[in-house]
Write an enzyme that holds these catalytic residues in place. Structure first.
Site, PDB file in Angstrom:
ATOM      1  N   HIS B  67       0.852  -1.201   0.000  1.00  0.00           N
ATOM      2  CA  HIS B  67       0.000   0.000   0.000  1.00  0.00           C
ATOM      3  C   HIS B  67       0.884   1.246   0.000  1.00  0.00           C
ATOM      4  O   HIS B  67       1.741   1.414   0.879  1.00  0.00           O
ATOM      5  CB  HIS B  67      -0.933  -0.015   1.219  1.00  0.00           C
ATOM      6  N   GLU B  70       1.772   3.654   3.090  1.00  0.00           N
ATOM      7  CA  GLU B  70       2.281   3.088   4.338  1.00  0.00           C
ATOM      8  C   GLU B  70       3.812   3.151   4.350  1.00  0.00           C
ATOM      9  O   GLU B  70       4.503   2.144   4.265  1.00  0.00           O
ATOM     10  CB  GLU B  70       1.738   1.665   4.502  1.00  0.00           C
ATOM     11  N   ARG B 125      -3.213   4.908  -2.012  1.00  0.00           N
ATOM     12  CA  ARG B 125      -3.090   3.544  -1.480  1.00  0.00           C
ATOM     13  C   ARG B 125      -2.809   2.488  -2.562  1.00  0.00           C
ATOM     14  O   ARG B 125      -1.988   1.597  -2.394  1.00  0.00           O
ATOM     15  CB  ARG B 125      -4.403   3.197  -0.763  1.00  0.00           C
ATOM     16  N   GLU B 269       1.399  -5.278  10.957  1.00  0.00           N
ATOM     17  CA  GLU B 269       0.850  -3.918  10.868  1.00  0.00           C
ATOM     18  C   GLU B 269       1.711  -3.109  11.828  1.00  0.00           C
ATOM     19  O   GLU B 269       1.570  -3.230  13.048  1.00  0.00           O
ATOM     20  CB  GLU B 269      -0.617  -3.882  11.304  1.00  0.00           C
TER      21      GLU B 269
END
Lengths: 94, 308
Positions: B67, B70, B125, B269
């Protein structure tokens, strides 16, 4: 950054408690451009979940009013996204 | 001249490309660069292979930056390669790992999207592929894998941020990665993908609430991994299957890799829990990478010992 700017854009953190809240958020998302940070789409929203989304400055007032009217708990995590984008570069060149 | 690369700062794509060259040049015995394909905008997809030139050894495939927005994720992949090369021969665990296994590291998966997030839209994204019969651009690469691809609603709209693409592996980036992993399947014993944010360590499945056969094993690794991660700065991660820990997803790389036969697949994450979200300040890159590296080294040690 020569492209899009985010002055005044906000990131909301909202506590979703029940189905009414979910319905309201779906409704808001259908009429307002919400960029979901967590979860990554409206259909992932479930009860007892804390969600984060970005909204433009122009639409943030109406979102805030809708959340207030429905007595939803929320906080504004980021008040000015552009400022935060600039602040992320907080390390000086060696 | 792309400018100076720094592990303490976010680096744009040009700097990352130059950095891959530098790593190969500086550590020719340890680091090699493999071009596994190109993106829609013709950027090269590079995998860095870390380890000795023995193809038969166990390997772990890691990717960062599926993504675009990120940014902490590619920063970690760069940190990992740097630490692996730098501490080989000095750090006992890293030396043992690299003496016995290889790492394949894809520093930026979604290169076109990453470039776009640097130049045009920090909040981007998806990738940058054009969609037929739509003005909307891009596919969410982490919905484009062939893992229950067709079974979820709400991913069919090309304008959605989680658009899955016209068919599984329709995107050049996805195809390049899946082809590479399939062709190295004998050696790849683990797959790890890095996202942000929310501080979680996830394992399959995302597309079903059913648990994989070795879920106890995966949960054990994830538990110890998150415990190890917390030892550095007391950063708390939660862990569990994707569907119940974060939310159900289809078409994810993690589920695809698991179903292909890689029975240890994890998704990080990374930081933070939402104070900064996708805008984690550069001053938090190093602590985030340092603690994550501890967890990754633990997982690698586990793979070395417990897979055949």
């Amino acid at each position: 950054h020569s492209g899009e700017h985010f002055e005044g854009e906000k990131v909301f953190r909202v506590n979703v408690e029940d189905e009414n809240h979910i319905t309201l958020l779906h409704k808001l998302a259908s009429t307002t451009q919400l960029d979901f940070w967590y979860p990554d789409a409206t259909h992932h929203i479930s009860a007892n979940m804390t969600i984060d989304f970005r909204v433009s400055e122009k639409e943030s007032q109406s979102i805030q009013s809708a959340l207030d009217q429905n007595k939803m708990h929320y906080e504004i995590l980021i008040h000015d996204l552009q400022e935060e984008i600039e602040k992320q570069f907080d390390v000086k060149e060696d | 001249i792309p400018g100076r690369h720094s592990y303490a700062k976010y680096n744009n794509w040009d700097k990352i490309v130059a950095w891959t060259e530098k790593m190969v040049h500086k550590h020719p015995e340890m680091v090699s660069r493999i071009k596994i394909g190109t993106t829609v905008e013709d950027n090269p997809l590079y995998v860095l292979k870390i380890g000795k030139r023995d193809e038969g050894r166990k390997a772990i495939f890691m990717d960062c930056g599926i993504h675009a927005r990120e940014w902490i994720s590619p920063a970690f992949c760069q940190w990992f390669v740097y630490q692996a090369a730098k501490t080989y021969g000095k750090n006992k665990i890293m030396t043992k790992l690299l003496d016995r296994m290889n790492f394949y590291v894809l520093p930026v998966f979604n290169i076109d999207g990453y470039i776009w997030s640097w130049t045009r839209n920090r909040m981007w994204r998806k990738n940058r592929s054009k969609n037929q019969n739509s003005k909307c651009i891009g596919t969410d690469l982490n919905r484009n894998f062939n893992a229950s691809w067709n079974s979820f609603l709400n991913t069919k709209n090309p304008c959605a941020d989680i658009y899955r693409g016209p068919e599984p592996e329709s995107e050049k980036e996805t195809k390049a990665v899946t082809d590479f992993i399939r062709s190295h399947l004998k050696s790849i014993k683990a797959y790890i993908t890095f996202h942000s944010y929310s501080q979680m360590l996830l394992f399959p499945y995302g597309y079903t609430s059913k648990l994989p056969p070795n879920h106890k094993d995966l949960a054990k690794v994830a538990k110890i991994g998150t415990d190890v991660l917390a030892t550095r700065y007391e950063t708390r991660y939660i862990y569990g299957p994707i569907a119940s820990t974060i939310y159900p997803t289809s078409g994810s790389s993690l589920d695809w890799a698991y179903n292909l036969g890689i029975k240890h697949t994890f998704a990080f994450e990374l930081r933070d829990k939402g104070k900064f979200g996708f805008l984690l300040p550069e001053s938090l890159i190093k602590p985030t990478c340092k603690e994550t590296l501890l967890a990754v080294k633990f997982i690698a040690k586990y793979i070395l010992k417990h897979t055949s």
